[in-house]
Design a protein around this motif. Structure first.
Motif, PDB file in Angstrom:
ATOM      1  N   THR A  39       0.822  -1.205   0.000  1.00 20.73           N
ATOM      2  CA  THR A  39       0.000   0.000   0.000  1.00 20.73           C
ATOM      3  C   THR A  39       0.860   1.260   0.000  1.00 20.73           C
ATOM      4  O   THR A  39       0.631   2.177  -0.784  1.00 20.73           O
ATOM      5  CB  THR A  39      -0.934   0.008   1.234  1.00 20.73           C
ATOM      6  OG1 THR A  39      -1.719  -1.182   1.217  1.00 20.73           O
ATOM      7  CG2 THR A  39      -1.845   1.220   1.234  1.00 20.73           C
ATOM      8  N   VAL A  40       1.867   1.293   0.858  1.00 20.32           N
ATOM      9  CA  VAL A  40       2.750   2.459   0.950  1.00 20.32           C
ATOM     10  C   VAL A  40       3.527   2.647  -0.349  1.00 20.32           C
ATOM     11  O   VAL A  40       3.672   3.778  -0.842  1.00 20.32           O
ATOM     12  CB  VAL A  40       3.706   2.313   2.162  1.00 20.32           C
ATOM     13  CG1 VAL A  40       4.812   3.344   2.120  1.00 20.32           C
ATOM     14  CG2 VAL A  40       2.935   2.395   3.459  1.00 20.32           C
ATOM     15  N   THR A  41       4.019   1.561  -0.931  1.00 23.42           N
ATOM     16  CA  THR A  41       4.770   1.647  -2.184  1.00 23.42           C
ATOM     17  C   THR A  41       3.876   2.166  -3.300  1.00 23.42           C
ATOM     18  O   THR A  41       4.278   3.043  -4.071  1.00 23.42           O
ATOM     19  CB  THR A  41       5.365   0.272  -2.560  1.00 23.42           C
ATOM     20  OG1 THR A  41       6.177  -0.194  -1.480  1.00 23.42           O
ATOM     21  CG2 THR A  41       6.189   0.345  -3.828  1.00 23.42           C
ATOM     22  N   GLN A  42       2.659   1.650  -3.371  1.00 21.41           N
ATOM     23  CA  GLN A  42       1.688   2.106  -4.384  1.00 21.41           C
ATOM     24  C   GLN A  42       1.407   3.600  -4.214  1.00 21.41           C
ATOM     25  O   GLN A  42       1.411   4.355  -5.182  1.00 21.41           O
ATOM     26  CB  GLN A  42       0.387   1.305  -4.258  1.00 21.41           C
ATOM     27  CG  GLN A  42      -0.704   1.721  -5.234  1.00 21.41           C
ATOM     28  CD  GLN A  42      -0.423   1.261  -6.646  1.00 21.41           C
ATOM     29  OE1 GLN A  42      -0.042   0.132  -6.867  1.00 21.41           O
ATOM     30  NE2 GLN A  42      -0.620   2.136  -7.609  1.00 21.41           N
ATOM     31  N   PHE A  43       1.192   4.018  -2.993  1.00 26.36           N
ATOM     32  CA  PHE A  43       0.898   5.427  -2.721  1.00 26.36           C
ATOM     33  C   PHE A  43       2.088   6.318  -3.082  1.00 26.36           C
ATOM     34  O   PHE A  43       1.926   7.354  -3.727  1.00 26.36           O
ATOM     35  CB  PHE A  43       0.528   5.607  -1.243  1.00 26.36           C
ATOM     36  CG  PHE A  43       0.191   7.022  -0.883  1.00 26.36           C
ATOM     37  CD1 PHE A  43      -1.015   7.588  -1.258  1.00 26.36           C
ATOM     38  CD2 PHE A  43       1.102   7.805  -0.181  1.00 26.36           C
ATOM     39  CE1 PHE A  43      -1.323   8.904  -0.943  1.00 26.36           C
ATOM     40  CE2 PHE A  43       0.810   9.118   0.137  1.00 26.36           C
ATOM     41  CZ  PHE A  43      -0.403   9.675  -0.241  1.00 26.36           C
ATOM     42  N   ALA A  44       3.279   5.912  -2.691  1.00 24.31           N
ATOM     43  CA  ALA A  44       4.479   6.721  -2.927  1.00 24.31           C
ATOM     44  C   ALA A  44       4.800   6.865  -4.414  1.00 24.31           C
ATOM     45  O   ALA A  44       5.320   7.890  -4.845  1.00 24.31           O
ATOM     46  CB  ALA A  44       5.676   6.124  -2.188  1.00 24.31           C
ATOM     47  N   LEU A  45       4.493   5.831  -5.196  1.00 19.87           N
ATOM     48  CA  LEU A  45       4.852   5.834  -6.619  1.00 19.87           C
ATOM     49  C   LEU A  45       3.664   6.081  -7.548  1.00 19.87           C
ATOM     50  O   LEU A  45       3.773   5.889  -8.755  1.00 19.87           O
ATOM     51  CB  LEU A  45       5.529   4.509  -6.974  1.00 19.87           C
ATOM     52  CG  LEU A  45       6.848   4.243  -6.266  1.00 19.87           C
ATOM     53  CD1 LEU A  45       7.342   2.830  -6.562  1.00 19.87           C
ATOM     54  CD2 LEU A  45       7.895   5.270  -6.645  1.00 19.87           C
ATOM     55  N   ASN A  46       2.560   6.497  -6.997  1.00 21.08           N
ATOM     56  CA  ASN A  46       1.316   6.655  -7.738  1.00 21.08           C
ATOM     57  C   ASN A  46       1.457   7.528  -8.987  1.00 21.08           C
ATOM     58  O   ASN A  46       0.913   7.214 -10.035  1.00 21.08           O
ATOM     59  CB  ASN A  46       0.227   7.215  -6.824  1.00 21.08           C
ATOM     60  CG  ASN A  46      -1.126   7.220  -7.475  1.00 21.08           C
ATOM     61  OD1 ASN A  46      -1.476   6.309  -8.216  1.00 21.08           O
ATOM     62  ND2 ASN A  46      -1.887   8.259  -7.220  1.00 21.08           N
ATOM     63  N   SER A  47       2.185   8.619  -8.907  1.00 16.25           N
ATOM     64  CA  SER A  47       2.282   9.535 -10.048  1.00 16.25           C
ATOM     65  C   SER A  47       3.617   9.438 -10.788  1.00 16.25           C
ATOM     66  O   SER A  47       3.903  10.257 -11.654  1.00 16.25           O
ATOM     67  CB  SER A  47       2.067  10.976  -9.561  1.00 16.25           C
ATOM     68  OG  SER A  47       3.087  11.328  -8.643  1.00 16.25           O
ATOM     69  N   PHE A  48       4.401   8.434 -10.496  1.00 17.35           N
ATOM     70  CA  PHE A  48       5.719   8.288 -11.105  1.00 17.35           C
ATOM     71  C   PHE A  48       5.606   7.942 -12.585  1.00 17.35           C
ATOM     72  O   PHE A  48       4.827   7.077 -12.975  1.00 17.35           O
ATOM     73  CB  PHE A  48       6.499   7.181 -10.383  1.00 17.35           C
ATOM     74  CG  PHE A  48       7.892   6.987 -10.915  1.00 17.35           C
ATOM     75  CD1 PHE A  48       8.955   7.650 -10.333  1.00 17.35           C
ATOM     76  CD2 PHE A  48       8.142   6.146 -11.988  1.00 17.35           C
ATOM     77  CE1 PHE A  48      10.252   7.476 -10.811  1.00 17.35           C
ATOM     78  CE2 PHE A  48       9.419   5.969 -12.474  1.00 17.35           C
ATOM     79  CZ  PHE A  48      10.482   6.634 -11.887  1.00 17.35           C
ATOM     80  N   THR A  49       6.405   8.619 -13.408  1.00 19.39           N
ATOM     81  CA  THR A  49       6.530   8.255 -14.830  1.00 19.39           C
ATOM     82  C   THR A  49       7.994   8.336 -15.225  1.00 19.39           C
ATOM     83  O   THR A  49       8.771   9.097 -14.639  1.00 19.39           O
ATOM     84  CB  THR A  49       5.715   9.188 -15.751  1.00 19.39           C
ATOM     85  OG1 THR A  49       6.201  10.515 -15.628  1.00 19.39           O
ATOM     86  CG2 THR A  49       4.234   9.135 -15.449  1.00 19.39           C
TER      87      THR A  49
END
Length: 192
Positions: A39-49
């Motif tokens: 969950t934390v990894t998904q949240f932290a990288l949510n807008s990464f491109t």
């Protein structure tokens, strides 16, 4: 957590161009037995491109699940692997499986641990073919972004070198056929 570590935005203009026909996202495998880490990894990288492509995070909660996903047709670029899962060395065994049995040297592997004393990082880095070793507590959003950029740049460079090597092998093979040609027809076939 320091407020500066909460969010980091990179300018896409500094990134290489994505070529046409590429996969629509970078497949990243998160292997950890703690659902909160996913969950934390998904949240932290949510807008990464990177190169205009987002990350596609895939979750595995055991090494066995990770093996199954890695055996699929999905091309994974990065694996974030917990060391201690169903056993004290499940993550290390997974790394060994990826590199030796799957013969996958392209995927970037980052070991993450919540128990750094279990497997000292010097020993792990020396014995296993990994690209980084991090304590979970040190991977803030800032550092996770930086890690993803470094891994993806490295992955793209390895892929480019691999393609250049394949092309060079074809050229060398054609040259050998040309040189060993005994007739005009063999020579022209080798040239073509």
């Amino acid at each position: 957590m320091d407020q500066d570590d909460d969010l980091l935005i990179f300018d896409d203009e500094d990134q290489p161009e994505a070529s046409q026909g590429e996969v629509e996202g970078w497949n990243v495998l998160v292997v950890d037995d703690d659902p909160e880490i996913h969950t934390v990894t998904q949240f932290a990288l949510n807008s990464f491109t990177y190169c205009g492509k987002p990350l596609k995070l895939h979750s595995a909660y055991t090494a066995a699940e990770a093996r199954s996903l890695l055996s699929s047709e999905t091309e994974f670029t990065i694996a974030l692997v917990d060391v201690v899962m169903e056993s004290d060395e499940a993550g290390l065994e997974l790394v060994q499986w990826i590199r030796t049995e799957r013969k996958n040297d392209h995927i970037r592997i980052v070991l993450r641990t919540g128990q750094p004393g279990k497997n000292p990082d010097r020993d792990v880095v020396a014995r296993y073919s990994i690209n980084d070793y991090k304590e979970k507590t040190e991977l803030t959003a800032n550092k996770l972004y930086t890690l993803m950029y470094a891994c993806l740049r490295n992955y793209c460079e390895i892929e480019a070198l691999s393609k250049k090597n394949e092309a060079l092998e074809k050229v060398l093979s054609a040259c050998q056929k040309t040189v060993s040609s005994k007739t005009v027809d063999e020579f022209s076939d080798a040239i073509l």
